[in-house]
Design a protein around this motif. Sequence first.
Motif, PDB file in Angstrom:
ATOM      1  N   GLY A 304       0.762  -1.306   0.053  1.00 20.89           N
ATOM      2  CA  GLY A 304       0.020   0.085   0.061  1.00 20.89           C
ATOM      3  C   GLY A 304       0.791   1.209  -0.037  1.00 20.89           C
ATOM      4  N   GLU A 305       2.023   0.991   0.022  1.00 18.13           N
ATOM      5  CA  GLU A 305       2.836   2.525   0.229  1.00 18.13           C
ATOM      6  C   GLU A 305       3.018   3.298  -1.126  1.00 18.13           C
ATOM      7  OE1 GLU A 305       7.434   1.490  -0.311  1.00 18.13           O
ATOM      8  OE2 GLU A 305       6.483  -0.217   0.819  1.00 18.13           O
ATOM      9  N   PHE A 306       2.776   2.728  -2.060  1.00 18.31           N
ATOM     10  CA  PHE A 306       2.834   3.367  -3.545  1.00 18.31           C
ATOM     11  C   PHE A 306       1.476   4.074  -3.820  1.00 18.31           C
ATOM     12  CE2 PHE A 306       6.274   0.620  -3.929  1.00 18.31           C
ATOM     13  CZ  PHE A 306       7.241   1.545  -4.449  1.00 18.31           C
ATOM     14  N   GLN A 307       0.426   3.276  -3.216  1.00 19.71           N
ATOM     15  CA  GLN A 307      -1.114   4.102  -3.387  1.00 19.71           C
ATOM     16  C   GLN A 307      -1.073   5.322  -2.458  1.00 19.71           C
ATOM     17  OE1 GLN A 307      -0.178   0.966  -2.799  1.00 19.71           O
ATOM     18  NE2 GLN A 307      -1.799  -0.424  -3.670  1.00 19.71           N
ATOM     19  N   ALA A 308      -0.307   5.333  -1.174  1.00 14.26           N
ATOM     20  CA  ALA A 308      -0.348   6.137  -0.294  1.00 14.26           C
ATOM     21  C   ALA A 308       0.398   7.484  -0.967  1.00 14.26           C
ATOM     22  CB  ALA A 308       0.219   5.823   0.993  1.00 14.26           C
ATOM     23  N   ARG A 309       1.682   6.903  -1.272  1.00 14.02           N
ATOM     24  CA  ARG A 309       2.514   8.336  -2.138  1.00 14.02           C
ATOM     25  C   ARG A 309       1.878   8.812  -3.128  1.00 14.02           C
ATOM     26  NH1 ARG A 309       7.847   8.426  -0.983  1.00 14.02           N
ATOM     27  NH2 ARG A 309       8.156   9.504  -3.115  1.00 14.02           N
ATOM     28  N   SER A 310       0.994   8.068  -4.041  1.00 12.12           N
ATOM     29  CA  SER A 310       0.552   8.524  -5.137  1.00 12.12           C
ATOM     30  C   SER A 310      -0.781   9.664  -4.635  1.00 12.12           C
ATOM     31  CB  SER A 310      -0.214   7.599  -6.202  1.00 12.12           C
ATOM     32  OG  SER A 310      -0.728   8.252  -7.204  1.00 12.12           O
ATOM     33  N   THR A 311      -1.557   9.325  -3.700  1.00 13.33           N
ATOM     34  CA  THR A 311      -2.253  10.175  -2.897  1.00 13.33           C
ATOM     35  C   THR A 311      -2.085  11.361  -2.450  1.00 13.33           C
ATOM     36  OG1 THR A 311      -4.001   8.083  -2.539  1.00 13.33           O
ATOM     37  CG2 THR A 311      -4.317  10.147  -1.159  1.00 13.33           C
ATOM     38  N   GLU A 312      -0.750  11.276  -1.491  1.00 14.78           N
ATOM     39  CA  GLU A 312      -0.243  12.327  -0.703  1.00 14.78           C
ATOM     40  C   GLU A 312       0.633  13.450  -1.925  1.00 14.78           C
ATOM     41  OE1 GLU A 312       2.997  13.378   2.589  1.00 14.78           O
ATOM     42  OE2 GLU A 312       2.186  11.504   2.399  1.00 14.78           O
ATOM     43  N   LEU A 313       1.369  12.810  -2.577  1.00 14.61           N
ATOM     44  CA  LEU A 313       1.991  13.708  -3.572  1.00 14.61           C
ATOM     45  C   LEU A 313       1.292  14.060  -4.814  1.00 14.61           C
ATOM     46  CD1 LEU A 313       5.451  11.621  -3.699  1.00 14.61           C
ATOM     47  CD2 LEU A 313       5.172  13.638  -2.414  1.00 14.61           C
ATOM     48  N   GLY A 314       0.171  13.285  -5.214  1.00 13.04           N
ATOM     49  CA  GLY A 314      -0.744  13.827  -6.070  1.00 13.04           C
ATOM     50  C   GLY A 314      -1.341  14.999  -5.568  1.00 13.04           C
ATOM     51  N   GLU A 315      -1.738  15.191  -4.398  1.00 15.14           N
ATOM     52  CA  GLU A 315      -2.243  16.369  -3.926  1.00 15.14           C
ATOM     53  C   GLU A 315      -1.485  17.532  -4.114  1.00 15.14           C
ATOM     54  OE1 GLU A 315      -3.567  15.416  -0.049  1.00 15.14           O
ATOM     55  OE2 GLU A 315      -5.157  14.176  -0.666  1.00 15.14           O
ATOM     56  N   ARG A 316      -0.222  17.473  -3.815  1.00 15.01           N
ATOM     57  CA  ARG A 316       0.757  18.611  -4.003  1.00 15.01           C
ATOM     58  C   ARG A 316       0.900  18.861  -5.417  1.00 15.01           C
ATOM     59  NH1 ARG A 316       4.749  19.371  -0.103  1.00 15.01           N
ATOM     60  NH2 ARG A 316       6.206  20.866  -0.943  1.00 15.01           N
ATOM     61  N   LEU A 317       0.897  17.758  -6.286  1.00 14.17           N
ATOM     62  CA  LEU A 317       1.341  18.034  -7.975  1.00 14.17           C
ATOM     63  C   LEU A 317      -0.088  18.893  -8.529  1.00 14.17           C
ATOM     64  CD1 LEU A 317       2.635  17.464 -10.406  1.00 14.17           C
ATOM     65  CD2 LEU A 317       1.290  15.550 -10.661  1.00 14.17           C
ATOM     66  N   HIS A 318      -1.346  18.431  -7.948  1.00 13.16           N
ATOM     67  CA  HIS A 318      -2.451  19.163  -8.316  1.00 13.16           C
ATOM     68  C   HIS A 318      -2.363  20.741  -8.051  1.00 13.16           C
ATOM     69  CE1 HIS A 318      -4.505  16.002 -11.026  1.00 13.16           C
ATOM     70  NE2 HIS A 318      -3.644  15.249  -9.932  1.00 13.16           N
ATOM     71  N   ALA A 319      -2.270  20.744  -6.761  1.00 14.49           N
ATOM     72  CA  ALA A 319      -2.085  21.906  -6.189  1.00 14.49           C
ATOM     73  C   ALA A 319      -1.301  23.095  -6.844  1.00 14.49           C
ATOM     74  CB  ALA A 319      -2.004  21.900  -4.645  1.00 14.49           C
ATOM     75  N   ARG A 320      -0.176  22.594  -6.979  1.00 19.15           N
ATOM     76  CA  ARG A 320       0.879  23.404  -7.641  1.00 19.15           C
ATOM     77  C   ARG A 320       0.400  23.561  -9.240  1.00 19.15           C
ATOM     78  NH1 ARG A 320       2.000  23.245  -2.947  1.00 19.15           N
ATOM     79  NH2 ARG A 320       4.110  23.121  -2.237  1.00 19.15           N
ATOM     80  N   LEU A 321      -0.020  22.612  -9.864  1.00 17.53           N
ATOM     81  CA  LEU A 321      -0.500  22.752 -11.213  1.00 17.53           C
ATOM     82  C   LEU A 321      -1.743  23.699 -11.268  1.00 17.53           C
ATOM     83  CD1 LEU A 321      -0.044  19.192 -12.569  1.00 17.53           C
ATOM     84  CD2 LEU A 321       1.523  21.128 -13.359  1.00 17.53           C
ATOM     85  N   ARG A 322      -2.462  23.844 -10.478  1.00 22.37           N
ATOM     86  CA  ARG A 322      -3.857  24.578 -10.414  1.00 22.37           C
ATOM     87  C   ARG A 322      -3.321  25.894 -10.037  1.00 22.37           C
ATOM     88  NH1 ARG A 322      -6.307  20.100  -7.661  1.00 22.37           N
ATOM     89  NH2 ARG A 322      -5.953  21.088  -5.710  1.00 22.37           N
ATOM     90  N   ALA A 323      -2.521  26.254  -9.381  1.00 18.10           N
ATOM     91  CA  ALA A 323      -1.697  27.542  -9.126  1.00 18.10           C
ATOM     92  C   ALA A 323      -1.354  28.124 -10.308  1.00 18.10           C
ATOM     93  CB  ALA A 323      -0.752  27.606  -8.094  1.00 18.10           C
ATOM     94  N   LEU A 324      -1.334  27.387 -11.618  1.00 14.84           N
ATOM     95  CA  LEU A 324      -0.803  28.116 -12.667  1.00 14.84           C
ATOM     96  C   LEU A 324      -1.945  28.432 -13.611  1.00 14.84           C
ATOM     97  CD1 LEU A 324       2.448  25.948 -13.593  1.00 14.84           C
ATOM     98  CD2 LEU A 324       2.075  28.005 -12.641  1.00 14.84           C
ATOM     99  N   ILE A 325      -3.274  28.038 -13.365  1.00 18.51           N
ATOM    100  CA  ILE A 325      -4.250  28.424 -14.117  1.00 18.51           C
ATOM    101  C   ILE A 325      -4.498  30.027 -14.093  1.00 18.51           C
ATOM    102  CG2 ILE A 325      -6.923  28.472 -14.108  1.00 18.51           C
ATOM    103  CD1 ILE A 325      -6.701  25.533 -13.138  1.00 18.51           C
ATOM    104  N   GLY A 326      -4.500  30.402 -15.398  1.00 16.79           N
ATOM    105  CA  GLY A 326      -4.654  31.914 -15.627  1.00 16.79           C
ATOM    106  C   GLY A 326      -3.289  32.503 -16.007  1.00 16.79           C
ATOM    107  N   ARG A 327      -2.023  31.464 -15.830  1.00 14.73           N
ATOM    108  CA  ARG A 327      -0.654  32.126 -15.940  1.00 14.73           C
ATOM    109  C   ARG A 327      -0.254  31.003 -17.140  1.00 14.73           C
ATOM    110  NH1 ARG A 327       1.696  30.943 -10.351  1.00 14.73           N
ATOM    111  NH2 ARG A 327       3.689  31.725 -11.458  1.00 14.73           N
ATOM    112  N   GLY A 328      -1.046  30.766 -17.982  1.00 13.01           N
ATOM    113  CA  GLY A 328      -0.761  29.874 -19.246  1.00 13.01           C
ATOM    114  C   GLY A 328      -1.146  28.550 -19.144  1.00 13.01           C
ATOM    115  N   VAL A 329      -2.011  28.169 -18.035  1.00 16.38           N
ATOM    116  CA  VAL A 329      -2.780  27.075 -17.969  1.00 16.38           C
ATOM    117  C   VAL A 329      -4.188  27.304 -18.001  1.00 16.38           C
ATOM    118  CG1 VAL A 329      -3.143  25.059 -16.329  1.00 16.38           C
ATOM    119  CG2 VAL A 329      -0.932  25.782 -16.735  1.00 16.38           C
ATOM    120  N   VAL A 330      -4.948  26.641 -18.533  1.00 19.06           N
ATOM    121  CA  VAL A 330      -6.325  26.683 -18.841  1.00 19.06           C
ATOM    122  C   VAL A 330      -7.101  25.962 -17.905  1.00 19.06           C
ATOM    123  CG1 VAL A 330      -8.187  26.403 -20.304  1.00 19.06           C
ATOM    124  CG2 VAL A 330      -6.135  27.457 -21.308  1.00 19.06           C
TER     125      VAL A 330
END
Length: 406
Positions: A304-330
């Motif tokens: 289960g460690e990889f599922q947990a990593r994907s969940t936790e780090l995925g939240e970080r990835l998506h938050a960072r990417l969403r912060a770029l909406i309006g700055r070149g990201v649609v």
Amino acid sequence: MTDAAIELDDRYVAHNYSPLPVVAASAQGAWITDVQGRRYLDCLAAYSAVNFGHRNPEITATAHAQLDALTLVSRAFHSDRLGPFCQALAELCGKDMVLPMNSGAEAVESGIKVARKWGTDVKGVPAGMANIVVAQNNFHGRTISIVSFSNDEVARRGFGPFTPGFRPVPFGDADAVAAAIDEHTVAVLLEPIQGEAGIIVPREDYLPRVREICTERNVLMIADEIQSGLARTGRTFACEHWGVVPDIYLLGKALGGGVVPLSAVVADRGVLGVLHPGEHGSTFGGNPLAAAIGGTVVAMLQRGEFQARSTELGERLHARLRALIGRGVVAVRGMGLWAGVDVDPRIGTGKQISLRLAERGVLVKDTQGSTLRFAPPLVITAEEIDWAVGQFAYVLAETGSHLTDT
């Protein structure tokens, strides 16, 4: 060295891909090193085939040990690795049996054959009359049967005649699925999340409703989890996000640990039991080397460690990417460490942005014109995610400024 390697590829390798001008020589974890010694953060992971990182120590140890013992006997004989692997994978999926194959496309083709045979032998569909409902904008591979129900004209142009027996309906429309089913329908084949289409996540009620329809109409639900499965989205299978269990899982890519091709069709005995000797096969399918590696992959997933990593780090990835909406990201879509990012087409195409990112040491790949896919190995760190998105932000700002100036 880079130019010479690319020139050799251009001369001797069939031009069925358009790769970025990066010549990999070695890799470890989430990083790839080219022939000149430059390092790149891999944010594609070979389309999820390298979920557990390049040269994962557990997986490579298994591979080295098995190379010294036995690699291939074909299915003409038993091997000491195949049964344990299939048992472990069946239990991971909550199913009875496994049909081991090699590539993801082979798993899809095999799933189609199994569904048609089940339709004939179990459901009573007249021979040659079976049909399968599929989703538009799907990606299940590029064999003749699979491109027969694709609406990607690049994949189809010049390759006809095509295989009949498929009914495409819009992805995300459960009513359309229901309307397409008749007495000769044997299966509904779907990606839980469409990958090549741009990481398209369906609405919450879609997969549960498809599951209900398949049960009510005596039709097999087939989930192509080749890209979305095996911890990529934060669950072992993407279907779990909606509490759905398909009749057939199609698995591949990460199942081979980034070392060997390995895929599988996994289902209960009432489905896979329709196959008999001589009706389907593969010389390399279920070979001892692949089975040993697959067994290690399953054991890693069971922790289960990889599922947990994907969940936790995925939240970080998506938050960072969403912060770029309006700055070149649609827009940003996806689950876990899997994101589809729509770039403002005024800034550039996905291919252009991918090339600029490669220059800054980040490897991604484009799809659907102006969409980028971020799918790093699940061993990536929070700091590496921040660095990669920082490089992306720099490229967006630089490219957007340049276009504005001109």
